[in-house]
Design a protein around this motif. Structure first.
Motif, PDB file in Angstrom:
ATOM      1  N   PRO A 340       0.306  -4.643 -13.801  1.00  0.00           N
ATOM      2  CA  PRO A 340      -0.833  -4.355 -12.922  1.00  0.00           C
ATOM      3  C   PRO A 340      -1.990  -5.331 -13.137  1.00  0.00           C
ATOM      4  CG  PRO A 340      -0.027  -2.341 -13.946  1.00  0.00           C
ATOM      5  CD  PRO A 340       0.674  -3.471 -14.618  1.00  0.00           C
ATOM      6  N   GLY A 341      -2.161  -5.811 -14.384  1.00  0.00           N
ATOM      7  CA  GLY A 341      -3.258  -6.747 -14.684  1.00  0.00           C
ATOM      8  C   GLY A 341      -3.154  -8.015 -13.862  1.00  0.00           C
ATOM      9  N   GLU A 342      -1.928  -8.465 -13.682  1.00  0.00           N
ATOM     10  CA  GLU A 342      -1.683  -9.685 -12.923  1.00  0.00           C
ATOM     11  C   GLU A 342      -2.120  -9.515 -11.461  1.00  0.00           C
ATOM     12  OE1 GLU A 342       2.495 -11.331 -12.581  1.00  0.00           O
ATOM     13  OE2 GLU A 342       2.034 -11.538 -14.742  1.00  0.00           O
ATOM     14  N   LEU A 343      -1.778  -8.333 -10.910  1.00  0.00           N
ATOM     15  CA  LEU A 343      -2.146  -8.066  -9.513  1.00  0.00           C
ATOM     16  C   LEU A 343      -3.659  -7.926  -9.372  1.00  0.00           C
ATOM     17  CD1 LEU A 343       0.778  -5.621  -8.756  1.00  0.00           C
ATOM     18  CD2 LEU A 343       0.444  -7.871  -7.709  1.00  0.00           C
ATOM     19  N   LEU A 344      -4.272  -7.372 -10.404  1.00  0.00           N
ATOM     20  CA  LEU A 344      -5.727  -7.237 -10.424  1.00  0.00           C
ATOM     21  C   LEU A 344      -6.371  -8.622 -10.394  1.00  0.00           C
ATOM     22  CD1 LEU A 344      -7.748  -4.810 -10.756  1.00  0.00           C
ATOM     23  CD2 LEU A 344      -7.797  -5.339 -13.182  1.00  0.00           C
ATOM     24  N   ASP A 345      -5.807  -9.510 -11.204  1.00  0.00           N
ATOM     25  CA  ASP A 345      -6.315 -10.883 -11.245  1.00  0.00           C
ATOM     26  C   ASP A 345      -6.155 -11.579  -9.899  1.00  0.00           C
ATOM     27  OD1 ASP A 345      -6.943 -10.524 -13.849  1.00  0.00           O
ATOM     28  OD2 ASP A 345      -5.201 -11.601 -14.671  1.00  0.00           O
ATOM     29  N   ARG A 346      -5.127 -11.171  -9.175  1.00  0.00           N
ATOM     30  CA  ARG A 346      -4.926 -11.795  -7.870  1.00  0.00           C
ATOM     31  C   ARG A 346      -5.840 -11.203  -6.805  1.00  0.00           C
ATOM     32  NH1 ARG A 346       1.416 -11.524  -7.672  1.00  0.00           N
ATOM     33  NH2 ARG A 346       1.028 -11.113  -5.463  1.00  0.00           N
ATOM     34  N   PHE A 348      -6.455  -7.850  -6.038  1.00  0.00           N
ATOM     35  CA  PHE A 348      -6.229  -6.502  -5.502  1.00  0.00           C
ATOM     36  C   PHE A 348      -7.158  -5.511  -6.195  1.00  0.00           C
ATOM     37  CE2 PHE A 348      -2.111  -8.510  -4.562  1.00  0.00           C
ATOM     38  CZ  PHE A 348      -1.974  -8.167  -3.231  1.00  0.00           C
ATOM     39  N   LYS A 349      -7.703  -4.591  -5.394  1.00  0.00           N
ATOM     40  CA  LYS A 349      -8.609  -3.581  -5.950  1.00  0.00           C
ATOM     41  C   LYS A 349      -8.309  -2.202  -5.365  1.00  0.00           C
ATOM     42  CE  LYS A 349     -13.002  -6.089  -6.140  1.00  0.00           C
ATOM     43  NZ  LYS A 349     -12.653  -7.163  -5.302  1.00  0.00           N
ATOM     44  N   LEU A 353      -4.707  -2.102  -4.624  1.00  0.00           N
ATOM     45  CA  LEU A 353      -4.060  -2.427  -5.893  1.00  0.00           C
ATOM     46  C   LEU A 353      -2.879  -1.478  -6.123  1.00  0.00           C
ATOM     47  CD1 LEU A 353      -3.898  -3.957  -8.606  1.00  0.00           C
ATOM     48  CD2 LEU A 353      -5.489  -2.275  -9.540  1.00  0.00           C
TER      49      LEU A 353
END
Ligand code: ATP
Ligand code: MG
Length: 374
Positions: A340-346, A348-349, A353
Motif C-alpha cells: 500500500p505504501g507504494e500506491l500511496l507514493d504514487r 493515491f489517497k 487508495l
C-alpha cells in the motif's frame, strides 16, 4: 501426622507415564501445625497448603458432602480425625483414588490397581453422582487413556446416564464446562471425550448442535485430522464446529463462553467451508471471491491467524475442497505482495487508495492462479 502421595501422580507412576505434578494428603494434622512447619495456605475453602521448598500441594485429609444443587453445594469437613480412606472415598475414579505412603507402599481401598490393570475408568462410590463435573472429567480421562486401552466401566456409564437424565448436567456453569472441553481438546484422543458425552446423553445438553450422529461423525473426523498436528485450542475447537453454519458456531461458542479467538476461528472456518464450496469456476469471479474471503479473514492485519485457519481447512475439509484451499493459499500469497505504501507514493489517497489496492490485489490473484483453478 502422616503424608501420602495421592491421585494422578500415583496413577501415572503405575502406568509408567511421566508424573507432571505431585499432590499430597496429610492425615492427622491441623492447619496451625502446617503453618508452624512453614507451609503456606492457599485457597480459602479447602485446607490446602504449599510446601515451603517444593511448592507441591499438601491437602489436609477431608470429606465432602453435597448440600444443594449444582457445583456450589459442598460442605467440606477437615479435621485430624479424617482418615486417608475417607479422603480417598470422595474422589472420582478408582484409578485416581490410590495413595502411596512414604515407603512407597500402595494404599488402595477401592481397588484402583485392579481397574488400572483392567483399563477401567470406574467411579469410587455412589457419591460420584454428587458432582456432575465428574462426568466431564471421566470423559476427559477416557480421551487421555483411550490409546492405552482404557474405557468407561459399564456401571459408571450407567450412573452417568442416570445423572444426565436427572438434569445434573444442566447445572454446570459454562466456565467449568469450557475448562474441561479446552483440556479435552488437547488430550490424546479428543474425539473420545465427545463420544463418551454422547454415550451418557450429556452431549445434547452441552453441545446440542452435535447431537445428530452424522454431524457428530463429521465433527470428530475434522477434529481427529486437526489434532494430528501440533494445533492450538482455537484450531481444534474450529474443527469440532466445522459442520455448523458460521452463525450456529458463534452462538455455540458464546453460549460455552469460549474465548474470542476460539469463537472467531470457528466462525472463520465455517464461513470458509461454505464459501469455498460455492466458489465460482470462472476466472474473474473466482479471483474476486477469493479476495473477498481474504478481506473477510482480514489477512492484511491477521496473517498468523489466517495461516492457522488455512491449516485447519487444509486438513479438515472434505477432499473435493482441498484444491480450493490451495487456490486460497496462492491468492493470499499473491495479494499479500501488494504494498500500500507504494500506491500511496504514487499519489493515491483516501477512497481511491483503497480501490487501487483492491484492484492491484485482484490483478495479482488472477495472474497467480493456475489454469486449473480459474
Ligand atoms: P491430571 O494428570 O490431569 O492432573 P489428576 O488425577 O491429578 O490428573 P487433578 O485434577 O489434578 O487430576 O486432581 C487431583 C485428584 O483430585 C484426582 O486424581 C482426583 O482424585 C481428585 N479430584 C479432582 N477433581 C475431582 C472431582 N471433581 N471429584 C472428585 N475427585 C476429584
Ligand atoms: Mg493433577
Amino acid at each position: 501426622m502422616q503424608t501420602y502421595l495421592v491421585g494422578g501422580a500415583v496413577r501415572d507412576e503405575l502406568l509408567g507415564i511421566d508424573v507432571k505434578d505431585r499432590d499430597w494428603v496429610v492425615v492427622g494434622a491441623t492447619p496451625d501445625e502446617m503453618l508452624a512447619r512453614g507451609f503456606k495456605q492457599v485457597g480459602a475453602d479447602f485446607p490446602v497448603f504449599l510446601h515451603p521448598r517444593t511448592r507441591e500441594e499438601y491437602a489436609l485429609a477431608r470429606t465432602e458432602r453435597k448440600q444443594g444443587r449444582g457445583y456450589h453445594g459442598f460442605s467440606v469437613y477437615s479435621a485430624p480425625d479424617v482418615t486417608l480412606e475417607e479422603d480417598l472415598k470422595r474422589r472420582d475414579l478408582t484409578i485416581n483414588a490410590m495413595a502411596q505412603n512414604e515407603h512407597g507402599e500402595l494404599v488402595d481401598p477401592f481397588h484402583g490397581l485392579e481397574d488400572l490393570r483392567a483399563r477401567q475408568l470406574r467411579h469410587v462410590s455412589p457419591a460420584f453422582a454428587e458432582d456432575p463435573l465428574r462426568i466431564l472429567r471421566t470423559a476427559r480421562f477416557a480421551a487421555r487413556f483411550q490409546p492405552m486401552g482404557f474405557s468407561v466401566a459399564t456401571d459408571t456409564m450407567a450412573l452417568m446416564q442416570q445423572m444426565v437424565a436427572q438434569g445434573e448436567v444442566d447445572h454446570l456453569v459454562p466456565e467449568r464446562v469450557w475448562q474441561e472441553v479446552q483440556r479435552a481438546l488437547h488430550e490424546q484422543e479428543p474425539g473420545t471425550f465427545f463420544e463418551v458425552l454422547r454415550d451418557c446423553g450429556a452431549l445434547p445438553v452441552l453441545i446440542p448442535e452435535l447431537a445428530d450422529s452424522d454431524i457428530l461423525a463429521e465433527a470428530l473426523s475434522a477434529l481427529r485430522a486437526v489434532a494430528q498436528l501440533d494445533s492450538r485450542t482455537e484450531q481444534r475447537f474450529a474443527a469440532l464446529l466445522l459442520p455448523l453454519s458460521p452463525e450456529q458456531a458463534v452462538t455455540r461458542a458464546e453460549a460455552m463462553k469460549a474465548p474470542n479467538d476460539c469463537r472467531d476461528m470457528a466462525r472463520l472456518a465455517c464461513h470458509f467451508k461454505s464459501a469455498l464450496a460455492d466458489l465460482s469456476s470462472t476466472q474473474h469471479a473466482c479471483a474476486s471471491a477469493l479476495l473477498e474471503l481474504l478481506d473477510y479473514a482480514d489477512l492484511w492485519r491477521r496473517e498468523a491467524r489466517f495461516e492457522a485457519l488455512l491449516q485447519v481447512l487444509e486438513c479438515a475439509l472434505p477432499e473435493d475442497l482441498r484444491a480450493r484451499v490451495k487456490a486460497l493459499q496462492i491468492a493470499a500469497r499473491a495479494a499479500g505482495g501488494v504494498n500500500p505504501g507504494e500506491l500511496l507514493d504514487r499519489g493515491f489517497k483516501g477512497k481511491a487508495l483503497g480501490e487501487a489496492i483492491r484492484l492491484e490485489r485482484l490483478k495479482r490473484i488472477e495472474r497467480a492462479l493456475p489454469e486449473s483453478n480459474r
